[in-house]
Motif scaffolding. Structure first.
Motif, PDB file in Angstrom:
ATOM      1  N   LEU A 103    -102.232  82.334   6.715  1.00 23.74           N
ATOM      2  CA  LEU A 103    -102.234  81.250   5.721  1.00 23.74           C
ATOM      3  C   LEU A 103    -103.440  81.356   4.805  1.00 23.74           C
ATOM      4  O   LEU A 103    -104.542  81.706   5.240  1.00 23.74           O
ATOM      5  N   ASP A 104    -103.239  81.011   3.531  1.00 27.81           N
ATOM      6  CA  ASP A 104    -104.378  80.950   2.628  1.00 27.81           C
ATOM      7  C   ASP A 104    -105.190  79.697   2.956  1.00 27.81           C
ATOM      8  O   ASP A 104    -104.766  78.849   3.748  1.00 27.81           O
ATOM      9  N   ASP A 105    -106.347  79.573   2.353  1.00 32.38           N
ATOM     10  CA  ASP A 105    -107.253  78.471   2.687  1.00 32.38           C
ATOM     11  C   ASP A 105    -106.633  77.097   2.451  1.00 32.38           C
ATOM     12  O   ASP A 105    -106.835  76.169   3.247  1.00 32.38           O
ATOM     13  N   ALA A 106    -105.866  76.942   1.377  1.00 31.75           N
ATOM     14  CA  ALA A 106    -105.258  75.640   1.080  1.00 31.75           C
ATOM     15  C   ALA A 106    -104.219  75.269   2.137  1.00 31.75           C
ATOM     16  O   ALA A 106    -104.194  74.127   2.629  1.00 31.75           O
ATOM     17  N   TRP A 108    -104.047  76.421   5.174  1.00 33.41           N
ATOM     18  CA  TRP A 108    -104.765  76.197   6.430  1.00 33.41           C
ATOM     19  C   TRP A 108    -105.364  74.796   6.465  1.00 33.41           C
ATOM     20  O   TRP A 108    -105.257  74.090   7.467  1.00 33.41           O
ATOM     21  N   SER A 109    -105.991  74.378   5.386  1.00 33.65           N
ATOM     22  CA  SER A 109    -106.586  73.038   5.321  1.00 33.65           C
ATOM     23  C   SER A 109    -105.530  71.966   5.520  1.00 33.65           C
ATOM     24  O   SER A 109    -105.784  70.953   6.193  1.00 33.65           O
ATOM     25  N   THR A 110    -104.348  72.181   4.963  1.00 35.74           N
ATOM     26  CA  THR A 110    -103.251  71.227   5.138  1.00 35.74           C
ATOM     27  C   THR A 110    -102.848  71.138   6.603  1.00 35.74           C
ATOM     28  O   THR A 110    -102.678  70.036   7.144  1.00 35.74           O
ATOM     29  N   HIS A 111    -102.684  72.288   7.270  1.00 38.17           N
ATOM     30  CA  HIS A 111    -102.332  72.291   8.693  1.00 38.17           C
ATOM     31  C   HIS A 111    -103.383  71.555   9.521  1.00 38.17           C
ATOM     32  O   HIS A 111    -103.051  70.762  10.408  1.00 38.17           O
ATOM     33  N   CYS A 112    -104.653  71.824   9.257  1.00 43.09           N
ATOM     34  CA  CYS A 112    -105.728  71.150  10.010  1.00 43.09           C
ATOM     35  C   CYS A 112    -105.672  69.638   9.811  1.00 43.09           C
ATOM     36  O   CYS A 112    -105.772  68.877  10.774  1.00 43.09           O
ATOM     37  N   ALA A 113    -105.519  69.210   8.575  1.00 40.51           N
ATOM     38  CA  ALA A 113    -105.450  67.770   8.288  1.00 40.51           C
ATOM     39  C   ALA A 113    -104.251  67.144   8.993  1.00 40.51           C
ATOM     40  O   ALA A 113    -104.348  66.027   9.532  1.00 40.51           O
ATOM     41  N   GLN A 114    -103.130  67.860   9.031  1.00 42.17           N
ATOM     42  CA  GLN A 114    -101.939  67.337   9.700  1.00 42.17           C
ATOM     43  C   GLN A 114    -102.159  67.205  11.207  1.00 42.17           C
ATOM     44  O   GLN A 114    -101.713  66.230  11.819  1.00 42.17           O
ATOM     45  N   VAL A 115    -102.841  68.155  11.810  1.00 38.53           N
ATOM     46  CA  VAL A 115    -103.126  68.073  13.248  1.00 38.53           C
ATOM     47  C   VAL A 115    -104.070  66.907  13.527  1.00 38.53           C
ATOM     48  O   VAL A 115    -103.848  66.123  14.460  1.00 38.53           O
ATOM     49  N   LEU A 116    -105.107  66.751  12.719  1.00 34.57           N
ATOM     50  CA  LEU A 116    -106.040  65.639  12.915  1.00 34.57           C
ATOM     51  C   LEU A 116    -105.332  64.293  12.745  1.00 34.57           C
ATOM     52  O   LEU A 116    -105.560  63.364  13.523  1.00 34.57           O
ATOM     53  N   ASP A 117    -104.450  64.194  11.760  1.00 40.46           N
ATOM     54  CA  ASP A 117    -103.672  62.965  11.568  1.00 40.46           C
ATOM     55  C   ASP A 117    -102.725  62.731  12.746  1.00 40.46           C
ATOM     56  O   ASP A 117    -102.567  61.604  13.210  1.00 40.46           O
ATOM     57  N   ALA A 118    -102.086  63.797  13.230  1.00 36.32           N
ATOM     58  CA  ALA A 118    -101.139  63.682  14.339  1.00 36.32           C
ATOM     59  C   ALA A 118    -101.830  63.185  15.606  1.00 36.32           C
ATOM     60  O   ALA A 118    -101.223  62.470  16.404  1.00 36.32           O
ATOM     61  N   LEU A 119    -103.079  63.555  15.789  1.00 36.54           N
ATOM     62  CA  LEU A 119    -103.812  63.089  16.969  1.00 36.54           C
ATOM     63  C   LEU A 119    -103.996  61.576  16.954  1.00 36.54           C
ATOM     64  O   LEU A 119    -104.071  60.942  18.005  1.00 36.54           O
ATOM     65  N   VAL A 120    -104.054  60.997  15.776  1.00 43.88           N
ATOM     66  CA  VAL A 120    -104.182  59.541  15.650  1.00 43.88           C
ATOM     67  C   VAL A 120    -102.822  58.868  15.779  1.00 43.88           C
ATOM     68  O   VAL A 120    -102.701  57.812  16.396  1.00 43.88           O
TER      69      VAL A 120
END
Length: 187
Positions: A103-106, A108-120
């Motif tokens: 994944l490109d940086d953008a 990847w950043s989207t995936h990370c944000a989605q995982v952090l949101d999913a944890l909540v």
């Protein structure tokens, strides 16, 4: 383990072969909750060592634990599986990061944000995340190795302060970083 919180997130981190998966499994078992193990590894029948490592993890887990293989869509798994009474054990974030290195940086950043949101937003009462510590050695000589190390390190750094408990497993010991540590990122 305290089961009184509506939702709890535990991060277990450490170097290779430190016992972090065993510690996470122990925490899951001691929670007294039904456990759903989210495996991020992709099986490769051509890699005997990798196959043996996966088999060792399977053999160590109780037979009544359910397993879901989710090598790339971790955010979806966190949002759609489990109940308010279960424990999700994610092993491991390093493998998940490796599976998404293309994944490109953008993206990847989207995936990370989605995982952090999913944890909540998740339905499960307890989530235990296993993550490798990769930055304790030399800087990788090849670009993809540096991307992996940097992405995983940044993800773990973002997760630590959000977790209700963070353990560092090394030298045969699990250290409670919330109790022993001082946060370096203060709001």
């Amino acid at each position: 383990m305290d089961n009184t919180h509506a939702q709890t997130t535990i991060l277990v981190t450490g170097p290779a072969r430190s016992g972090k998966s065993e510690w996470a499994e122990r925490l899951a078992h001691e929670s007294g909750r039904p456990v759903l193990y989210i495996a991020t590894a992709r099986e490769d029948p051509d890699d005997a060592d990798w196959t043996a490592r996966i088999a060792a993890h399977r053999q160590r887990r109780p037979a009544h634990w359910l397993t879901l293989c989710s090598p790339t869509e971790l955010e979806l798994a966190l949002l759609t599986v489990g109940t308010g009474e279960c424990c999700l054990l994610v092993d491991s974030l390093g493998t998940w990061v490796a599976n998404l290195l293309e994944l490109d940086d953008a993206a990847w950043s989207t995936h990370c944000a989605q995982v952090l949101d999913a944890l909540v937003q998740r339905p499960a009462a307890l989530v235990i995340l296993v993550a490798e510590e990769t930055g304790w050695g030399v800087i990788p000589a090849y670009p993809q190795g540096r991307v992996f190390r940097d992405r995983l390190g940044a993800l773990v750094r973002r997760l630590g302060p959000r977790a209700d408990a963070t353990y560092l497993v090394t030298g045969g010991y699990a250290l409670d970083l919330r109790r022993l540590g001082v946060p370096i990122d203060r709001a």
